[in-house]
Design a protein around this motif. Sequence first.
Motif, short mmCIF file in Angstrom:
data_model
loop_
_atom_site.label_atom_id
_atom_site.label_comp_id
_atom_site.label_asym_id
_atom_site.label_seq_id
_atom_site.Cartn_x
_atom_site.Cartn_y
_atom_site.Cartn_z
N PHE A 1 0.84 -1.19 0.00
CA PHE A 1 0.00 0.00 0.00
C PHE A 1 0.88 1.25 0.00
CE2 PHE A 1 -3.95 -2.12 1.32
CZ PHE A 1 -3.44 -3.31 1.80
N GLN B 1 0.29 11.19 4.24
CA GLN B 1 -0.19 11.73 5.50
C GLN B 1 0.13 13.22 5.57
OE1 GLN B 1 1.56 10.31 9.29
NE2 GLN B 1 -0.53 10.22 10.11
N PHE C 1 3.91 7.03 3.14
CA PHE C 1 4.17 5.75 3.80
C PHE C 1 3.88 4.61 2.84
CE2 PHE C 1 5.13 6.90 8.07
CZ PHE C 1 4.39 8.03 8.36
N LEU D 1 -5.16 6.71 1.57
CA LEU D 1 -4.67 5.64 0.71
C LEU D 1 -4.56 6.15 -0.72
CD1 LEU D 1 -3.98 2.60 0.35
CD2 LEU D 1 -6.41 2.25 -0.14
N TYR E 1 0.46 5.27 1.11
CA TYR E 1 -0.37 6.25 1.81
C TYR E 1 0.34 7.60 1.80
CZ TYR E 1 -3.09 2.49 4.08
OH TYR E 1 -3.89 1.42 4.34
N LEU F 1 -4.28 10.38 7.10
CA LEU F 1 -3.67 9.30 6.34
C LEU F 1 -4.62 8.89 5.21
CD1 LEU F 1 -1.04 7.68 6.71
CD2 LEU F 1 -2.34 6.04 8.04
#
Lengths: 116, 111
Positions: free
Chosen positions: A33, A37, A91, A45, A35, A43
Amino acid sequence: DARVTQTPRHKVTEMGQEVTMRCQPILGHNTVFWYRQTMMQGLELLAYFRNRAPLDDSGMPKDRFSAEMPDATLATLKIQPSEPRDSAVYFCASGTLASGSSYEQYFGPGTRLTVT
Amino acid sequence: QKEVEQDPGPLSVPEGAIVSLNCTYSNSAFQYFMWYRQYSRKGPELLMYTYSSGNKEDGRFTAQVDKSSKYISLFIRDSQPSDSATYLCAMKREYGNKLVFGAGTILRVKS
């Protein structure tokens, strides 16, 4: 100690430049995944892959962002051209289908991107 | 309106206090409920997860899910300064991989 690794940890670039972020998922994990932020949005996706195939990238601005998984040990997120509003922490997380339908995601340390 | 609502805090408590962190949600299809802890400048780490309704306990942490009220909680007993972090709730449907996160609550435990 298996961990998700991300490079670079920090990136400062000028508007219009290409940015590439890399992620090495935990060995054996088949889902990855990406992400983003920020303080304002929390956060979010951006995209995710299973067995290297993109399953959902609906959270990603298509005109400038692209995500790929060239092999099972590498996922990339590219921004071209970058804009100041892309400044955020990105992330990568990886996971695998556990018993039943439960799911756990393990996050990397993030890439802190600043676009000036 | 966001699918998952979480008060961003900050929540400041003295060491040893019982902490209650909460999230509400609007999507009745959510079946998996998770709490992640995120230290400053680190990635989130999974703390606990619960399937459907009920309670789950792990040491000083207890997660509760009330699906009838669409309300989840995380309790921390005997809070420690090392518990100071941002706590994010996350949820997902029965099938599929997408997690929906709350905004996160900043917790500060003062010694």
